[in-house]
Design a protein around this motif. Structure first.
Motif, PDB file in Angstrom:
ATOM      1  N   ILE A  46       1.986   1.727  -3.448  1.00 14.00           N
ATOM      2  CA  ILE A  46       0.872   2.256  -4.241  1.00 14.00           C
ATOM      3  C   ILE A  46       0.783   3.764  -4.066  1.00 14.00           C
ATOM      4  N   ARG A  65       0.840  -1.208   0.000  1.00 16.81           N
ATOM      5  CA  ARG A  65       0.000   0.000   0.000  1.00 16.81           C
ATOM      6  C   ARG A  65       0.877   1.261   0.000  1.00 16.81           C
ATOM      7  N   ARG A 113       1.426   0.460  -9.292  1.00 14.76           N
ATOM      8  CA  ARG A 113       0.181  -0.316  -9.287  1.00 14.76           C
ATOM      9  C   ARG A 113       0.384  -1.762  -9.736  1.00 14.76           C
ATOM     10  N   ARG A 114       1.558  -2.110 -10.134  1.00 18.10           N
ATOM     11  CA  ARG A 114       1.826  -3.435 -10.708  1.00 18.10           C
ATOM     12  C   ARG A 114       2.960  -4.068  -9.909  1.00 18.10           C
ATOM     13  N   ASP A 119      -9.546  -2.369  -2.058  1.00 18.08           N
ATOM     14  CA  ASP A 119      -9.955  -0.998  -2.370  1.00 18.08           C
ATOM     15  C   ASP A 119      -8.997  -0.301  -3.332  1.00 18.08           C
ATOM     16  N   GLU A 120      -7.931  -1.000  -3.719  1.00 25.87           N
ATOM     17  CA  GLU A 120      -6.941  -0.439  -4.630  1.00 25.87           C
ATOM     18  C   GLU A 120      -6.995  -1.151  -5.984  1.00 25.87           C
ATOM     19  N   ASN A 121      -6.607  -0.457  -7.010  1.00 26.94           N
ATOM     20  CA  ASN A 121      -6.540  -1.037  -8.347  1.00 26.94           C
ATOM     21  C   ASN A 121      -5.125  -1.560  -8.581  1.00 26.94           C
ATOM     22  N   VAL A 122      -4.896  -2.838  -8.265  1.00 29.53           N
ATOM     23  CA  VAL A 122      -3.563  -3.429  -8.328  1.00 29.53           C
ATOM     24  C   VAL A 122      -3.524  -4.509  -9.403  1.00 29.53           C
ATOM     25  N   SER A 123      -2.428  -4.536 -10.160  1.00 33.30           N
ATOM     26  CA  SER A 123      -2.200  -5.604 -11.137  1.00 33.30           C
ATOM     27  C   SER A 123      -1.140  -6.539 -10.567  1.00 33.30           C
ATOM     28  N   SER A 143      -3.096 -10.460 -13.493  1.00 35.94           N
ATOM     29  CA  SER A 143      -3.211  -9.811 -14.797  1.00 35.94           C
ATOM     30  C   SER A 143      -2.193 -10.371 -15.775  1.00 35.94           C
ATOM     31  N   ALA A 149      -4.375  -9.289  -2.193  1.00 33.65           N
ATOM     32  CA  ALA A 149      -5.499  -8.795  -2.982  1.00 33.65           C
ATOM     33  C   ALA A 149      -6.707  -8.539  -2.092  1.00 33.65           C
TER      34      ALA A 149
END
Length: 234
Positions: free
Chosen positions: A51, A48, A56-57, A75-79, A99, A70
């Motif tokens: 982030i 976090r 993000r990846r 609440d986060e957009n993580v790849s 992903s 995950a």
């Protein structure tokens, strides 16, 4: 990078500068080489924080870690990128959460991933891991089997071939390390000539990324130089 700063932001900055410097020394544009932070063994709070720095990846070795992180970071957009050896019984979890898989190295894994992805109505970027090191501990497809394997991958519509990945030999002899990267570069060119879309080369880690960049890497996987020394407690 031996005198790494105490903060995560500071270490990220040092690594980015070091990658850019390696590119310049190799006569390459730094924009040609992506950085994949490898967060394995570090908790969701550390991810976090990363982030918050704009990342993000993240690369992970174990599916169980991806599942835990995950959930904590829903609440986060993580790849999430799988870079570790993958068992077929983890295909459903990978299909649901990842992903990208950079460690695809055999047909039964491709079958399992495709089946799970088709069920879930998803698709996945994949890199084929090739064994360029003589070490028995390293996983990957045999170089001589690459073209036939890539031909077989065409049958799996949910798997999007993006490139190749390798782990270099752990050696103090730079020529042996370079040889692993040079092998993957040649294999990538051979695959392209055969009509396969395999542009990316994921090679190079904290200890050898400069050599990988000099030999054509398009993505380096950096963990300890960013996140610090790892603890492998159960």
């Amino acid at each position: 990078m031996s005198d790494a700063p105490a903060t995560l932001a500071g270490r990220f900055a040092i690594v980015q500068a070091s990658v850019a410097d390696a590119c310049v020394r190799a006569g390459r544009d730094p924009s040609e080489v992506a950085l994949l932070p490898v967060s394995k063994t570090f908790g969701a709070d550390t991810v976090r924080e990363a982030i918050g720095l704009g990342w993000r990846r993240f690369g992970e070795n174990k599916v169980q870690e991806i599942q835990a992180k995950a959930a904590a970071l829903a609440d986060e957009n993580v790849s999430w990128v799988v870079i570790g050896h993958l068992q077929t019984n983890k295909a459903k979890a990978v299909a649901a959460l990842a992903s990208e898989v950079q460690s695809l190295d055999r047909l039964d894994l491709a079958v399992a991933l495709d089946k799970a992805l088709q069920t879930q109505g998803r698709s996945l970027d994949v890199l084929v891991q090739v064994k360029t090191s003589p070490e028995e501990t390293k996983h990957g497809l045999a170089p001589d089997d690459l073209l036939s394997f890539l031909d077989q991958l065409k049958a799996f519509s949910s798997l999007r071939l993006r490139g190749l990945m390798t782990l270099a030999e752990a050696s103090e002899d730079e020529s042996r390390v370079r040889a692993c990267f040079q092998s993957l570069y040649r294999l990538r060119d051979t695959a392209r000539q055969a009509g396969h879309s395999a542009d990316r080369l994921s090679m190079g880690m904290s200890g050898d990324f400069a050599l990988a960049i000099a030999e054509g890497s398009t993505e380096v996987r950096i963990g300890s130089a960013i996140f610090g020394a790892r603890s492998y407690k159960a």
